[in-house]
Design a protein around this motif. Sequence first.
Motif, PDB file in Angstrom:
ATOM      1  N   LYS A 173       4.194  11.283  -4.027  1.00 19.73           N
ATOM      2  CA  LYS A 173       2.854  10.893  -3.608  1.00 19.73           C
ATOM      3  C   LYS A 173       2.836  10.381  -2.170  1.00 19.73           C
ATOM      4  O   LYS A 173       1.810   9.887  -1.695  1.00 19.73           O
ATOM      5  CB  LYS A 173       2.326   9.773  -4.517  1.00 19.73           C
TER       6      LYS A 173
ATOM      7  N   HIS B 267       6.452   5.871  -3.454  1.00 16.57           N
ATOM      8  CA  HIS B 267       5.494   6.963  -3.344  1.00 16.57           C
ATOM      9  C   HIS B 267       6.189   8.304  -3.156  1.00 16.57           C
ATOM     10  O   HIS B 267       5.709   9.331  -3.626  1.00 16.57           O
ATOM     11  CB  HIS B 267       4.510   6.702  -2.205  1.00 16.57           C
TER      12      HIS B 267
ATOM     13  N   ASP C  59      -3.738  -3.434 -11.034  1.00 12.54           N
ATOM     14  CA  ASP C  59      -4.306  -3.139  -9.725  1.00 12.54           C
ATOM     15  C   ASP C  59      -5.523  -4.024  -9.487  1.00 12.54           C
ATOM     16  O   ASP C  59      -5.958  -4.771 -10.354  1.00 12.54           O
ATOM     17  CB  ASP C  59      -4.660  -1.653  -9.569  1.00 12.54           C
TER      18      ASP C  59
ATOM     19  N   LEU D 229       0.816  -1.207   0.000  1.00  9.21           N
ATOM     20  CA  LEU D 229       0.000   0.000   0.000  1.00  9.21           C
ATOM     21  C   LEU D 229       0.855   1.265   0.000  1.00  9.21           C
ATOM     22  O   LEU D 229       0.413   2.314  -0.450  1.00  9.21           O
ATOM     23  CB  LEU D 229      -0.926  -0.011   1.216  1.00  9.21           C
ATOM     24  N   LEU D 230       2.062   1.144   0.493  1.00  8.93           N
ATOM     25  CA  LEU D 230       2.934   2.328   0.580  1.00  8.93           C
ATOM     26  C   LEU D 230       4.367   1.840   0.656  1.00  8.93           C
ATOM     27  O   LEU D 230       4.674   0.908   1.401  1.00  8.93           O
ATOM     28  CB  LEU D 230       2.591   3.131   1.845  1.00  8.93           C
ATOM     29  N   ASP D 231       5.246   2.467  -0.119  1.00  2.00           N
ATOM     30  CA  ASP D 231       6.673   2.157  -0.036  1.00  2.00           C
ATOM     31  C   ASP D 231       7.453   3.355  -0.567  1.00  2.00           C
ATOM     32  O   ASP D 231       6.870   4.393  -0.879  1.00  2.00           O
ATOM     33  CB  ASP D 231       6.998   0.851  -0.777  1.00  2.00           C
TER      34      ASP D 231
ATOM     35  N   ASP E  38       3.515  -1.197 -10.963  1.00  2.00           N
ATOM     36  CA  ASP E  38       3.614   0.103 -11.616  1.00  2.00           C
ATOM     37  C   ASP E  38       5.085   0.359 -11.943  1.00  2.00           C
ATOM     38  O   ASP E  38       5.939  -0.502 -11.726  1.00  2.00           O
ATOM     39  CB  ASP E  38       2.988   1.216 -10.764  1.00  2.00           C
TER      40      ASP E  38
ATOM     41  N   ASP F  89       1.404  -2.476   4.159  1.00  2.00           N
ATOM     42  CA  ASP F  89       0.851  -3.491   3.279  1.00  2.00           C
ATOM     43  C   ASP F  89      -0.347  -4.161   3.938  1.00  2.00           C
ATOM     44  O   ASP F  89      -0.665  -3.896   5.101  1.00  2.00           O
ATOM     45  CB  ASP F  89       1.901  -4.532   2.861  1.00  2.00           C
TER      46      ASP F  89
ATOM     47  N   TYR G 240      -6.101  -1.147  -4.851  1.00  2.00           N
ATOM     48  CA  TYR G 240      -4.692  -1.209  -4.456  1.00  2.00           C
ATOM     49  C   TYR G 240      -3.846  -1.615  -5.644  1.00  2.00           C
ATOM     50  O   TYR G 240      -4.262  -2.373  -6.506  1.00  2.00           O
ATOM     51  CB  TYR G 240      -4.472  -2.130  -3.256  1.00  2.00           C
ATOM     52  N   MET G 241      -2.657  -1.056  -5.665  1.00  2.00           N
ATOM     53  CA  MET G 241      -1.756  -1.196  -6.805  1.00  2.00           C
ATOM     54  C   MET G 241      -0.967  -2.487  -6.672  1.00  2.00           C
ATOM     55  O   MET G 241      -0.473  -2.808  -5.586  1.00  2.00           O
ATOM     56  CB  MET G 241      -0.804  -0.008  -6.804  1.00  2.00           C
TER      57      MET G 241
ATOM     58  N   GLY H  71       1.627   3.792  -7.469  1.00  2.00           N
ATOM     59  CA  GLY H  71       0.586   3.761  -6.443  1.00  2.00           C
ATOM     60  C   GLY H  71      -0.812   4.033  -6.961  1.00  2.00           C
ATOM     61  O   GLY H  71      -1.779   3.986  -6.204  1.00  2.00           O
TER      62      GLY H  71
END
Lengths: 321, 321, 321, 321
Positions: free
Chosen positions: A90, A85, C103, A80-82, C82, A103, C78-79, D138
């Motif tokens: 982002k 971003h 996604d 979900l985030l790393d 990418d 995650d 959710y991705m 993302g």
Amino acid sequence: MTETASAPYVGDLLKDSPKNWGKWGADDEVGALNYLGPAQVLAAVALVRSGKVFTLQMPMGNPAGDPVWPGRRGSERYMLLDESHWLADKGPSLPGGLHYADDAMSAFLQGSTQYDALGHVWYDGEIWNGYDATSTIGGMAKASVQPIAEKGVVGRGVLLDMARHRGKETLDKGETFTQHDLLACAEAQGVEIRQRDILVIRTGFLNLFHQLGKEAFYDGFSEPGLTYSPELVQWFQDLEVPNLVTDTIANEVTIDPESGVALPLHCALMRNLGIVFTEICNLDKLAADCAEDGQWEFMYTAAPLKVVNGTGAPVNPVVIK
Amino acid sequence: MTETASAPYVGDLLKDSPKNWGKWGADDEVGALNYLGPAQVLAAVALVRSGKVFTLQMPMGNPAGDPVWPGRRGSERYMLLDESHWLADKGPSLPGGLHYADDAMSAFLQGSTQYDALGHVWYDGEIWNGYDATSTIGGMAKASVQPIAEKGVVGRGVLLDMARHRGKETLDKGETFTQHDLLACAEAQGVEIRQRDILVIRTGFLNLFHQLGKEAFYDGFSEPGLTYSPELVQWFQDLEVPNLVTDTIANEVTIDPESGVALPLHCALMRNLGIVFTEICNLDKLAADCAEDGQWEFMYTAAPLKVVNGTGAPVNPVVIK
Amino acid sequence: MTETASAPYVGDLLKDSPKNWGKWGADDEVGALNYLGPAQVLAAVALVRSGKVFTLQMPMGNPAGDPVWPGRRGSERYMLLDESHWLADKGPSLPGGLHYADDAMSAFLQGSTQYDALGHVWYDGEIWNGYDATSTIGGMAKASVQPIAEKGVVGRGVLLDMARHRGKETLDKGETFTQHDLLACAEAQGVEIRQRDILVIRTGFLNLFHQLGKEAFYDGFSEPGLTYSPELVQWFQDLEVPNLVTDTIANEVTIDPESGVALPLHCALMRNLGIVFTEICNLDKLAADCAEDGQWEFMYTAAPLKVVNGTGAPVNPVVIK
Amino acid sequence: MTETASAPYVGDLLKDSPKNWGKWGADDEVGALNYLGPAQVLAAVALVRSGKVFTLQMPMGNPAGDPVWPGRRGSERYMLLDESHWLADKGPSLPGGLHYADDAMSAFLQGSTQYDALGHVWYDGEIWNGYDATSTIGGMAKASVQPIAEKGVVGRGVLLDMARHRGKETLDKGETFTQHDLLACAEAQGVEIRQRDILVIRTGFLNLFHQLGKEAFYDGFSEPGLTYSPELVQWFQDLEVPNLVTDTIANEVTIDPESGVALPLHCALMRNLGIVFTEICNLDKLAADCAEDGQWEFMYTAAPLKVVNGTGAPVNPVVIK
């Protein structure tokens, strides 16, 4: 799994099989785990000699696949985030500017190393302790995995390495064994099976999942394991086994070869006697160590996740020698 | 969480803060857990006296809600199979006719009682041990939770009940304490903090989630906890703390009141020193028992799930006294 | 939603309410959509004058939140892949070297602009057309959204802008209107409501979700909308309305103010008459255009996703003028 | 999909291929859909003769499986509430006592009949219209599926039934065709391909998924479809094709047999020309009807779900004849 049209109804097969319903009260939800009290904990602690630690869970969310019962799927982890971003401007902006990763996971609760709730399997409209089977609807209102997780499991564990005992890397599809084989294995290993032991049985079978590949593994799916007999059930009952732990998906031979019934031990041991099942473990490192140092008994501790109303929950048991 | 525009960059705040990178090799992924070896395991085992067992996880997938960091959501369990399917003639038909229940869960890996991976938080483009922060992309290629889960955590735990020590049901929003307070608490409890102890700190704070309700709980979200100072970091380093366990979501005060930086201890202790964080525990029953028997030290065992490449993983720690 | 203890049972309230069960055969699953045949399609096509196109779905998976019925949650996207994966040397390598993004989404099937299955709501143990309510167990074996999706919806739509008609940006919480108000609105707009028209009713209400914020929006949750009366039900029946489309979550006032019953029109119109409901639309752009050009009738086309056994499915209706 | 080590880089293969970047402004996100204006809508409407309606989506969440690109999985629907909850006294109690059913779905956004976002595939660090590929991180900040969903697609569609044209139930694995074959097919069908037509191409291939079974279907996975040539790209460009619709997973032959490059048309047509792709349709009923009445042209309307930042979104296109 091959269906056998002529298999008797499991309720008929087990009509004289012993039950522990009510033995620990009308409200009991942990069954044979009641056999594990302070005395068993202290006895387990007394087994620790070298301070070695082993963890028994299979990897979970393996991109190469997780071995699961046909019809389930392996766990899916997603990011979900790393750091990317922030590379793309982002990322969230926290005071001080730290970055972090997040995650999530989607998983079958029976899809990794896990404890079954006592109410996971039933027949005749009643689950463990006589609770009505409609209590399972939408979530286990009774005999869910949560009370097991609240209690925790600590006791003397004994590893019975049936694969090594039979001189094999892994037992074969559908290969069976009985309580007599377990006793012979223990004797060969030089370890005594005692009252209220947590039995940990190794077959090596799930290594075939990655060795053979998915398709070959599931083709004619039939796990090796214990087979049903009234004597085996009585042996478990007399021994007051609290917890049966194996490295297969279902802890018993898939289809009992004599009766043709699927998973009769889930019914006879779990539903009727309240013996708790732990499935899909990886016992390879522990077994190698036991073979080397000759110590097949150990302190076993485990607590599945406290999933409210769950039919089971993932767990990473810890063994200490 | 209130942003403080004037907060310094965390990398500047910590530019002279100590690091253990490389101390356990260039490939290390478990950091200060290396402090826990056979000697610590045996010392922990020696603490067990009465055989009492406690489990520290919060319930997970609670229909009443799970307390989580703002922006995350609680775990969702959903039923896939139960007795109703047979009531409606839709259940699978297995030889012998047993019935069973099945369910699945969708969960943030940081959304229940959990171990953080050492690479969970970072700054300056490097995570624990100097691995590049781009290794977090799509999944933790380095310093994920899996190596922690493979190793398992066993050691001497000491409970420091800061709420009880301050005569409160729960610490207040944003209330802080330091290493000096921890030492005073230990002294008041009559327990010694020793080298390589697993520190277990109780604030009682998450009880407010259900007591106040969600909205009031998150309004002006600010957890109580330890505050950053160079001396505190050095104290953790000198003490060789392997694992910091608390009953808050983030193990430290949300915004450090002096610097205005969010979560500096995640950076100073986890990223730089490799100290492993365990968050969102429920310590109430354990604390009540310790207060009663006066024994604040115990054997602590825990192993999070072996989630491949995970930023963290749920856990149900087991404490034995 | 406030419960009214004294509300009568909906089956009593509707005991004399008309039913179309069996009207289109014992196997029917699309109900009043049977009113839409080639003649209605051709009449709809004949309304197109300027070639303007409008799409009526709300954004889905909005990071700012999706308005949903209390207890549901908004869609989560959710991705999975990418450009960052190639930046970190983790991207798949295809011959020729193209990159791509992937996604996934987790969504309540009733959690965005959606068509309800005819079997979505029931009482007295029977759903639309008299199918047994146990057919809903584990998935809609009867009257799911799939047959609606297979058929598709094309017909003459008429927009009735109740907000504009009452000189408001949005109707208020719990504000009601009746078939008489709809007729007055149509007259004021200069449009005729005809037999078998798809009625599209605008309240503007869901704009409050983002304007007021979540908490204020859900506080005392009570949507504006049509209220139940036997005359209103008969009006719908006589008019042979195939499809009721609104910009609220439930297409009717949340609690009928006279009887205290929740959502009686779901029962009277959907379950009994087979009228298909389309909910959570965004009608603002369409309404602004109709107000400007004075053309309140149009070709309406929509087909929800063909979700097998679904209770409903998301949809993005297309209006052509 | 077999990798061809010697395949050239797709950026080299297409270095002289035409681009429409900037043609509709620096902010454009719908590309060749700009070719569809009021004139095209009115021309489409004029094609409707009989009032017949067809929907083109595959069933979604089929318990028997959904055909998806290797590595993705089919949609999973799960029940959250149904009649069984009231049978077990666990259902919510609403004033008046109605019952209802609720469910949710987990789905790959590219895992059913779907529109690709224009930014779904790229090379050389740039997506459609020259947006930086890091904008995909993302979530698609640029050229997501949402603008396509906001606009909607209405135009003249022409079905080219390549399977029927070649006298086959379905084209074979890896079977190819070109623009010349499309023209020959149109001529044989007696339909003219016009400027700005939506091209709808039928191969019948996905029927093999259920006919052959999953394993055989994916073994040596290679879809039939259009092959790359500079002339084909120029033909699409000259024809101003807004939207390419097929009944395969990827709208083109999997590996271009001449160059060995995977999916070059995603790059040449979608990334460079802005032509929108619609994939995984079921065209069987439509094709059977066209073969019967000889009318291969029709009004095509479609609007994928408005998934914010999505790489694509499911859709159920509606065709009217």
